[in-house]
Design an enzyme around this catalytic site. Structure first.
Site, PDB file in Angstrom:
ATOM      1  N   LYS A  13      -0.376 -26.428   4.117  1.00 12.30           N
ATOM      2  CA  LYS A  13      -1.743 -26.521   4.663  1.00 12.30           C
ATOM      3  C   LYS A  13      -2.670 -27.248   3.699  1.00 12.30           C
ATOM      4  O   LYS A  13      -3.442 -28.115   4.095  1.00 12.30           O
ATOM      5  CB  LYS A  13      -2.328 -25.123   4.946  1.00 12.30           C
ATOM      6  CG  LYS A  13      -1.578 -24.306   5.970  1.00 12.30           C
ATOM      7  CD  LYS A  13      -2.304 -23.006   6.303  1.00 12.30           C
ATOM      8  CE  LYS A  13      -2.438 -22.035   5.151  1.00 12.30           C
ATOM      9  NZ  LYS A  13      -1.154 -21.492   4.641  1.00 12.30           N
ATOM     10  N   ARG A 171       3.677 -11.868   0.584  1.00 10.79           N
ATOM     11  CA  ARG A 171       2.749 -12.753   1.306  1.00 10.79           C
ATOM     12  C   ARG A 171       3.334 -13.163   2.651  1.00 10.79           C
ATOM     13  O   ARG A 171       2.616 -13.261   3.643  1.00 10.79           O
ATOM     14  CB  ARG A 171       2.426 -13.990   0.447  1.00 10.79           C
ATOM     15  CG  ARG A 171       1.564 -13.639  -0.749  1.00 10.79           C
ATOM     16  CD  ARG A 171       1.512 -14.767  -1.746  1.00 10.79           C
ATOM     17  NE  ARG A 171       0.795 -15.918  -1.240  1.00 10.79           N
ATOM     18  CZ  ARG A 171       0.920 -17.148  -1.737  1.00 10.79           C
ATOM     19  NH1 ARG A 171       1.779 -17.374  -2.719  1.00 10.79           N
ATOM     20  NH2 ARG A 171       0.221 -18.123  -1.245  1.00 10.79           N
TER      21      ARG A 171
HETATM   22  P1  AMP Z   1      -4.051 -19.411  -0.469  1.00 11.24           P
HETATM   23  O1  AMP Z   1      -4.419 -20.302  -1.591  1.00 11.24           O
HETATM   24  O2  AMP Z   1      -4.611 -19.848   0.854  1.00 11.24           O
HETATM   25  O3  AMP Z   1      -2.575 -19.127  -0.390  1.00 11.24           O
HETATM   26  O4  AMP Z   1      -4.744 -17.999  -0.778  1.00 11.24           O
HETATM   27  C1  AMP Z   1      -4.406 -17.253  -1.931  1.00 11.24           C
HETATM   28  C2  AMP Z   1      -4.817 -15.800  -1.752  1.00 11.24           C
HETATM   29  O5  AMP Z   1      -6.236 -15.711  -1.536  1.00 11.24           O
HETATM   30  C3  AMP Z   1      -4.200 -15.089  -0.536  1.00 11.24           C
HETATM   31  O6  AMP Z   1      -2.890 -14.619  -0.778  1.00 11.24           O
HETATM   32  C4  AMP Z   1      -5.205 -13.972  -0.321  1.00 11.24           C
HETATM   33  O7  AMP Z   1      -5.043 -12.952  -1.298  1.00 11.24           O
HETATM   34  C5  AMP Z   1      -6.537 -14.667  -0.622  1.00 11.24           C
HETATM   35  N1  AMP Z   1      -7.111 -15.272   0.615  1.00 11.24           N
HETATM   36  C6  AMP Z   1      -7.301 -16.595   0.877  1.00 11.24           C
HETATM   37  N2  AMP Z   1      -7.823 -16.767   2.106  1.00 11.24           N
HETATM   38  C7  AMP Z   1      -7.962 -15.526   2.635  1.00 11.24           C
HETATM   39  C8  AMP Z   1      -8.431 -15.027   3.879  1.00 11.24           C
HETATM   40  N3  AMP Z   1      -8.843 -15.857   4.857  1.00 11.24           N
HETATM   41  N4  AMP Z   1      -8.425 -13.681   4.069  1.00 11.24           N
HETATM   42  C9  AMP Z   1      -8.016 -12.833   3.109  1.00 11.24           C
HETATM   43  N5  AMP Z   1      -7.555 -13.223   1.921  1.00 11.24           N
HETATM   44  C10 AMP Z   1      -7.525 -14.565   1.669  1.00 11.24           C
END
Ligand code: AMP
Length: 215
Positions: A13, A171
């Protein structure tokens, strides 16, 4: 144009949102990056978010909705954007719908990036991120020219604590339980299009281009 990218962690993404930013000027709004910046800056948000993130859990919906409303419709808000990593639960999607209605905004596309979860786990474990500019590399498919250094800005590449194997499994489980129901949510609203996320990032991007260019 306003786009949401959904898909399991590590499906690409962030990479695709960066490409949409370069080619279409859609600002990449990565809630993960916003939270990691908040953690680095030791803000109240960052301190709340840190313990959830490091365990691979989701930050509570109310915290995320407040952050997203401020980012999308507060000061310096972008006209056109790609949401990368938000929404991640049905209550977040419902909250986002309410916020969009309040500001008279309209969503154009929800793009689901699809790939096998075993493959994703392997990809995630090989992911490296630039500490400085958040550029994303993969030791298997897209390594940096110089080991440990970002091609774009020379920053140090690191492995996010939540990209380690034990956390990845958690995750992916949370994705299946809490985020996958969004597919039905957006399908019912006739906003969803699925794209095969296998192949090089350029090949995947071509598929997205074909989709959004054809509207
Ligand atoms: P990402 O970089 O998108 O993989 O996000 C890393 C971490 O940030 C995730 O595993 C969640 O702990 C937190 N996070 C990011 N976006 C969200 C969201 N929309 N809702 C809840 N937690 C989020």
């Amino acid at each position: 144009m306003k786009i949401i990218l959904i898909g399991p962690p590590g499906v690409g993404k962030g990479t695709q949102a960066q490409k949409l930013q370069q080619s279409h000027g859609l600002r990449q709004i990565s809630t993960g990056d916003l939270l990691r910046t908040a953690i680095r800056n030791r803000t109240t948000l960052g301190m709340t978010a840190e313990r959830y993130i490091n365990r691979g859990e989701l930050v509570p919906d109310n915290v995320m909705l407040e952050l997203i409303e401020e980012t999308l419709f507060g000061e310096n808000a972008p006209d056109a954007f790609t949401l990368d990593g938000f929404p991640r639960t049905v209550p977040q999607a419902e909250g986002l719908e309410t916020i969009f209605t309040r500001y008279g905004a309209r969503l154009d596309w929800v793009v689901l990036l699809e790939a096998d979860h075993d493959l994703i786990a392997r990809r995630l474990a090989a992911r490296r991120t630039c500490r400085q500019c958040s550029a994303i590399y993969n030791l298997l498919t897209n390594p940096p020219h110089q080991p440990g250094r970002c091609d774009a800005c020379g920053g140090e590449l690191y492995q996010r604590p939540d990209d380690q194997l034990a956390t990845i499994a958690n995750r992916l489980r949370i994705y299946r339980e809490q985020t996958a129901p969004l597919v039905e949510f957006y399908r019912e609203r006739q906003l969803l299009s699925a794209v095969d996320a296998l192949g090089t990032s350029d090949a995947v991007y071509q598929r997205i281009e074909k989709l959004i260019g054809g509207k």
